[in-house]
Write an enzyme that holds these catalytic residues in place. Structure first.
Site, mmCIF file in Angstrom:
data_model
loop_
_atom_site.group_PDB
_atom_site.id
_atom_site.type_symbol
_atom_site.label_atom_id
_atom_site.label_comp_id
_atom_site.label_asym_id
_atom_site.label_seq_id
_atom_site.Cartn_x
_atom_site.Cartn_y
_atom_site.Cartn_z
ATOM 1 C CB CYS A 1 -55.457 101.364 40.658
ATOM 2 S SG CYS A 1 -56.186 101.249 39.022
ATOM 3 C CB CYS B 1 -59.441 100.979 37.916
ATOM 4 S SG CYS B 1 -58.159 100.151 36.946
ATOM 5 C CB CYS C 1 -97.290 129.852 40.665
ATOM 6 S SG CYS C 1 -98.875 128.960 40.718
ATOM 7 C CB CYS D 1 -98.388 128.691 36.966
ATOM 8 S SG CYS D 1 -100.057 129.258 37.333
ATOM 9 C CB CYS E 1 -88.279 116.546 28.678
ATOM 10 S SG CYS E 1 -89.104 115.037 29.262
ATOM 11 C CB CYS F 1 -73.274 109.486 26.414
ATOM 12 S SG CYS F 1 -74.488 109.015 27.677
ATOM 13 C CB CYS G 1 -89.914 114.266 34.514
ATOM 14 S SG CYS G 1 -89.684 113.768 32.777
ATOM 15 C CB CYS H 1 -81.795 110.171 21.277
ATOM 16 S SG CYS H 1 -80.455 110.714 20.180
ATOM 17 C CB CYS I 1 -83.164 112.306 16.764
ATOM 18 S SG CYS I 1 -83.363 110.719 17.630
#
Length: 217
Positions: free
Chosen positions: A12, A15, A116, A119, A158, A171, A178, A183, A186
């Protein structure tokens, strides 16, 4: 009922919608939910009952999966961030920039601005890569503004590639472009798809609800 292309298993719409949203929010692409079936769920087939934002995410995920990490290059301009293939953007740039391969200059195939590739900043005309890397301009290029903006927007950086990540919805399990997983709350690394911290995995305000969905006509 929704029929999955390739295997023709039927489910369905509600779902399927929930199944696809859960997969995307978990940083994965969607396949047929039938046990043991690996048929791909085609974006063009489910776009009519998904939020347009989710459709955009699916398109981006499919494109990222089709390009190896070593072949990926992103436009460094924050208003663009277009994902491109290295050899494709090089061939494209050669039409506009003489000596592009040697200089490292690239022209974004979406916004048209030069940058660049070494860079990973806007193109530094008449200054070599080595000279620019040693310059104060490179060391301070937008750092103050970026840090201030990142703090006000609650962005995460990151630790593997230094790219800034903004959580728009979903979430707190982040998969950077990459490939590094961490998380959002934190910054702790996720290992084997599992958190190494005790932070909540999601906030109700960041999850797309049925009432917020505007189906395409």
């Amino acid at each position: 009922m929704f029929s999955v292309n390739g295997c023709f298993h039927r489910f369905c719409f509600s779902c399927m919608k929930q199944h696809i949203e859960v997969k995307l929010l978990g940083g994965q692409t969607a396949s047929c939910p039938s046990d043991g079936c690996k048929s791909e769920v085609k974006m063009e087939c489910c776009a009519k009952f998904l939020d347009p934002k989710l459709v955009d995410v699916m398109v981006q995920r499919k494109r990222e999966e089709s390009i190896s990490v070593s072949d990926k290059v992103y436009c460094p301009y924050p208003t663009c961030s277009e994902l491109m293939v290295k050899h494709e953007v090089l061939e494209y740039t050669k039409q506009f920039f003489l000596g592009a391969e040697q200089s490292g200059a690239r022209k974004c195939m979406k916004c048209g601005l030069f940058f660049c590739t070494q860079c990973k900043v806007q193109w530094h005309y008449k200054i070599s890569f080595d000279d620019y890397r040693r310059s104060k301009g490179y060391q301070n290029a937008g750092d103050g503004m970026l840090k201030s903006l990142a703090q006000s927007k609650r962005w995460r950086q990151c630790i593997k590639c230094n790219n800034m990540v903004e959580l728009v919805w979903g979430c707190y399990h982040i998969t950077c472009r990459c490939g590094y997983e961490f998380c959002y709350t934190c910054g702790a690394e996720w290992k084997l798809k599992k958190a190494t911290c005790s932070c909540p995995i999601w906030d109700e305000r960041n999850i797309i609800r049925q009432s917020n969905v505007n189906p395409r006509k």
